[in-house]
Design a protein around this motif. Sequence first.
Motif, short mmCIF file in Angstrom:
data_model
loop_
_atom_site.label_atom_id
_atom_site.label_comp_id
_atom_site.label_asym_id
_atom_site.label_seq_id
_atom_site.Cartn_x
_atom_site.Cartn_y
_atom_site.Cartn_z
N UNK A 59 3.56 26.70 -10.68
CA UNK A 59 4.70 26.10 -10.84
C UNK A 59 5.52 27.47 -9.64
N UNK A 60 5.84 26.76 -8.38
CA UNK A 60 6.69 27.48 -7.80
C UNK A 60 7.84 27.49 -7.55
N UNK A 61 8.61 28.58 -7.48
CA UNK A 61 10.04 28.49 -6.91
C UNK A 61 10.73 27.80 -5.75
N UNK A 62 11.63 26.45 -5.16
CA UNK A 62 11.34 26.06 -4.35
C UNK A 62 11.89 27.16 -2.53
N UNK A 63 12.84 27.30 -2.79
CA UNK A 63 13.06 28.74 -1.86
C UNK A 63 12.60 30.17 -1.77
N UNK A 64 11.97 30.16 -3.35
CA UNK A 64 12.03 31.97 -3.26
C UNK A 64 13.26 32.45 -4.06
N UNK A 65 14.11 31.44 -4.57
CA UNK A 65 15.57 32.01 -5.08
C UNK A 65 15.86 32.12 -5.97
N UNK A 66 14.98 31.99 -6.66
CA UNK A 66 14.61 31.41 -8.55
C UNK A 66 15.19 29.80 -8.72
N UNK A 67 15.29 29.40 -7.62
CA UNK A 67 15.49 27.59 -7.89
C UNK A 67 14.40 27.10 -8.09
N UNK A 68 14.74 25.91 -7.96
CA UNK A 68 13.59 24.25 -7.94
C UNK A 68 13.47 24.09 -8.63
N UNK A 69 13.00 22.31 -9.41
CA UNK A 69 13.38 21.33 -10.39
C UNK A 69 12.42 22.46 -11.93
#
Length: 191
Positions: A59-69
């Motif tokens: 699982x990865x962050x969406x934008x690299x800013x501690x975010x994402x579904x």
Amino acid sequence: MATNPVSVGGKIFGILMVCIIFCGWNQGNGNFLKEKLTNQKEPDLRKELISIAQSQVGIKEATGKNDGRDVYKYQKNVGLASGVSWCGCFVTWNFDSLQKVTTTILKYPRTGVAAEWLKNNRTYTKNKSETLDFKPGMIAGEGNNSITHVAIVVEKWDAYHYVTIGGNESNGVKRSVKHVDNLQALSDYLQ
């Protein structure tokens, strides 16, 4: 009209026998009905926790800013907003998921704050005399001079390394081999 007591007794006896035959009879603890109805074996908590954590690797962050579904799923689980560091949130989410598949009452901190995971149930503290003994499912508190990150211990790798699964590592959930020099403390909430 009178009821024949032998007839009533025979029906009750018959129903009782069907129940015993259908449900089985366990004289050991008297829970024959519960055991037959649930027929569930308690999971090995350490293996189950690692399995749950392993299912999240990649699982990865969406934008690299501690975010994402998926990242927000961990943050929301402990009441935090998107955008905050989430390694502690990831550990809590895994323990919450473990609690759903066991009848054992687990006692652990429900927090997103990394250091909170190492306040109790410590089995090792850097620069003290405790033996460094890794068990699957332990919580590793990591950092240079203080605890700034937590991850779930998978196994001991060798005399100087251990394997973890952690959130907020390289902007995602990652399985990593780490050196013991970075380890500040270990806690075990599955004792």
